[in-house]
Scaffold this active site. Structure first.
Site, PDB file in Angstrom:
ATOM      1  N   GLU A  21       6.434 -11.483   4.894  1.00  0.00           N
ATOM      2  CA  GLU A  21       7.285 -11.718   3.722  1.00  0.00           C
ATOM      3  C   GLU A  21       8.149 -12.984   3.837  1.00  0.00           C
ATOM      4  O   GLU A  21       9.381 -12.917   3.892  1.00  0.00           O
ATOM      5  CB  GLU A  21       8.164 -10.505   3.453  1.00  0.00           C
ATOM      6  CG  GLU A  21       7.371  -9.245   3.188  1.00  0.00           C
ATOM      7  CD  GLU A  21       8.225  -8.054   2.803  1.00  0.00           C
ATOM      8  OE1 GLU A  21       7.657  -7.053   2.348  1.00  0.00           O
ATOM      9  OE2 GLU A  21       9.471  -8.122   2.945  1.00  0.00           O
ATOM     10  N   GLU A  27       2.118  -3.001   3.661  1.00  0.00           N
ATOM     11  CA  GLU A  27       3.297  -2.153   3.441  1.00  0.00           C
ATOM     12  C   GLU A  27       3.229  -1.565   2.048  1.00  0.00           C
ATOM     13  O   GLU A  27       2.946  -2.275   1.072  1.00  0.00           O
ATOM     14  CB  GLU A  27       4.613  -2.921   3.574  1.00  0.00           C
ATOM     15  CG  GLU A  27       5.006  -3.301   4.978  1.00  0.00           C
ATOM     16  CD  GLU A  27       6.375  -3.994   5.019  1.00  0.00           C
ATOM     17  OE1 GLU A  27       7.223  -3.702   4.137  1.00  0.00           O
ATOM     18  OE2 GLU A  27       6.578  -4.803   5.932  1.00  0.00           O
TER      19      GLU A  27
END
Length: 517
Positions: free
Chosen positions: A199, A420
């Protein structure tokens, strides 16, 4: 895995190389996988994910240095209740117990991150004891027949490198490549799957522009510089790892969203959604897969001197081919050109704009994570909410995966993996100690069905990692939010598998989602 040749990356944005934003329509009604039993292809990978700072603890043991999160946690008001990761889930001492838990859950893979500050406390010098911990962990996983899926960076930059400029400084990208080589020298004989970054949106824009994550800086210019140097570090690391092991599976993980205009007939809302998509998705996807930054994004941020950070050859490095794109998805967003009643003045109610909600904490200066936030506003659609205040939108994952396959990963021969996906909810511990978290179970169930819908539409999805294996330190929100399929009693460190964990274990065992009642 066959890959096509990379783009030339010769210019910041070249005609025909960038993908324009085209709004899509939310899916409505049922799909073939809305309720029945859903099977997945043989070899589909089932796992769970964690991050070093969120679970390891042992913050001052065996030569570990300080990371930016250690320092950030000491800033008054930065983290709810002043929590930190010094103990967290004590995984550093309990990793054998945790691997045994994974085995009982029938997991085939474990996605974890290594702590740069533990391995190289000053960002440069190797700490053998730090490396030894990860060597022991990898051996334990392999002994349990669990694939190690190693992420090199999940936000815990050594503080020494932050003091030297952090990610806004170009040199950090080269130090990251050195760190990647160090990890491969230690573990490359046993680890075959490597992700460079987790991320980068959060590292760059929550950390350097919004101020809600470490290191807590609030500069649009620094956030953009950090974004480019994170991408450069990714490319340099992939290049170095590929040279060391041509057969390794290499990639990175992006958190992606689906930016929908609130009113698709309103050009202003469509343009606001375009800008949100550019700063959230395409700022990373385009340079990786197209070798260029989107021209519309460059136009949006021209006044912030972003182009000054992009040197000749950078985009060739960034677009070095990868084997797998990790996709983190929690929710989409409805975006408008005008605010919705109740939006915070700093705009942090938008996607991933998490911030402490502790009224006793000292006030801090925060801003939107979007470097150019004016006229970009997230709206609620009245969907169910998780404990994070995020809307539950499984169909957005279907649209996201099909878009990625069509516009980015498919043309490059890159596979997709959900690295995720999960939800925080306020769990209730029953008198017998059990946790019947049907809300989290339902969330994962619906998103797995959405993944299968995308696969039927052609998305090459190879695996799914639930977030998270266990409750843990939730960054600026401390220990107030629980994402785990396993509950952690932070006073005793006792692990208790929740109803969602038992259910997910059955999914992993059977390679199928059971029919809904």
């Amino acid at each position: 895995m066959t890959l096509t040749a990379p783009g030339t990356g010769a210019r910041l944005a070249a005609p025909g190389t960038t993908v324009p934003f085209v709004p899509s329509t939310p899916l409505t009604g049922t799909t073939p996988h809305s309720s029945g039993r859903v099977t997945f292809p043989e070899g589909f990978l089932w796992g769970t994910a964690t991050a070093a700072y969120q679970i390891e603890g042992a913050g001052a043991e065996d030569g570990r240095g300080e990371s930016i999160w250690d320092v950030f946690c000491r800033i008054p008001g930065a983290v709810v209740h002043g929590d930190d990761g010094m103990v967290a889930c004590d995984h550093y001492h309990r990793y054998r117990e945790d691997v045994a838990l994974m085995s009982r859950l029938h997991l085939g893979a474990y996605r974890f991150s290594t702590s740069w500050a533990r391995v190289m406390p000053d960002g440069r010098t190797v700490n053998p004891k730090g490396l030894d911990f990860y060597s022991r962990l990898v051996d334990e996983l392999l002994e349990a027949d669990i694939l190690p899926w190693l992420t090199l960076y999940h936000w815990d930059l050594p503080q020494a490198l932050e003091e030297a400029g952090g990610w806004p400084a170009r040199d950090t990208a080269y130090r990251f490549a050195d760190y990647a080589v160090t990890m491969h020298e230690a573990l490359g004989d046993r680890v075959t799957t490597w992700a460079t970054l987790n991320e980068p949106y959060c590292s760059a824009f929550l950390g350097y522009t919004a101020g809600v994550h470490a290191p807590g800086r609030t500069s649009p210019e620094l956030g953009l510089a950090a974004a480019h140097h994170l991408m450069l570090g990714h490319g340099l690391a992939v290049d170095a790892l590929r040279a060391r092991d041509p057969e390794a599976t290499l990639g990175l993980t992006l958190n992606c969203t689906v930016s929908d205009p609130v009113d698709p007939t309103n050009p202003a809302d469509v343009d606001a959604a375009r800008r949100d998509d550019a700063m959230f998705n395409r700022v990373f996807l385009d340079p990786i897969f197209r070798g260029a930054y989107p021209q519309d994004l460059l136009d949006d941020v021209a006044h912030l001197n972003f182009a000054d950070h992009v040197r000749p050859g950078d985009l060739e490095v960034i677009s070095t081919p990868i084997d797998a794109l990790g996709v983190n998805y929690y929710h989409g967003g409805a975006i408008a050109a005008t605010p919705q009643s109740g939006e915070r003045p700093d705009g942090t109610a938008g996607p991933e704009g998490e911030r402490p909600a502790d009224p006793s904490a000292p006030a801090r200066d925060l801003r939107s994570p979007n470097p150019v936030p004016e006229g970009v506003h997230a709206h609620s659609r009245g969907l169910p909410l998780t404990d994070m205040g995020w809307e539950v939108q499984p169909e957005g994952l279907t649209r996201l995966l099909t878009r990625l396959q069509q516009d980015y990963t498919g043309p490059r021969g890159t596979s997709l993996v959900i690295t995720e996906n999960g939800a925080a909810f306020p769990d209730v511990v029953e008198a017998d100690g059990s946790i019947d978290d049907q809300d989290r179970l339902d969330y994962i169930d619906r998103h797995l069905r959405a993944v299968r819908d995308a696969m039927d539409a052609g998305a090459d999805v190879r695996g799914y990692f639930a977030w998270s294996l266990m409750d843990n330190f939730e960054w600026a929100l401390g220990y107030t939010k629980r994402f785990g399929i396993t509950r952690v009693d932070y006073a005793t460190q006792e692990r208790t598998v929740k109803a969602s964990g038992h259910w997910y274990a059955g999914v992993a065992r059977d390679n199928a989602v059971p029919a809904r009642d």
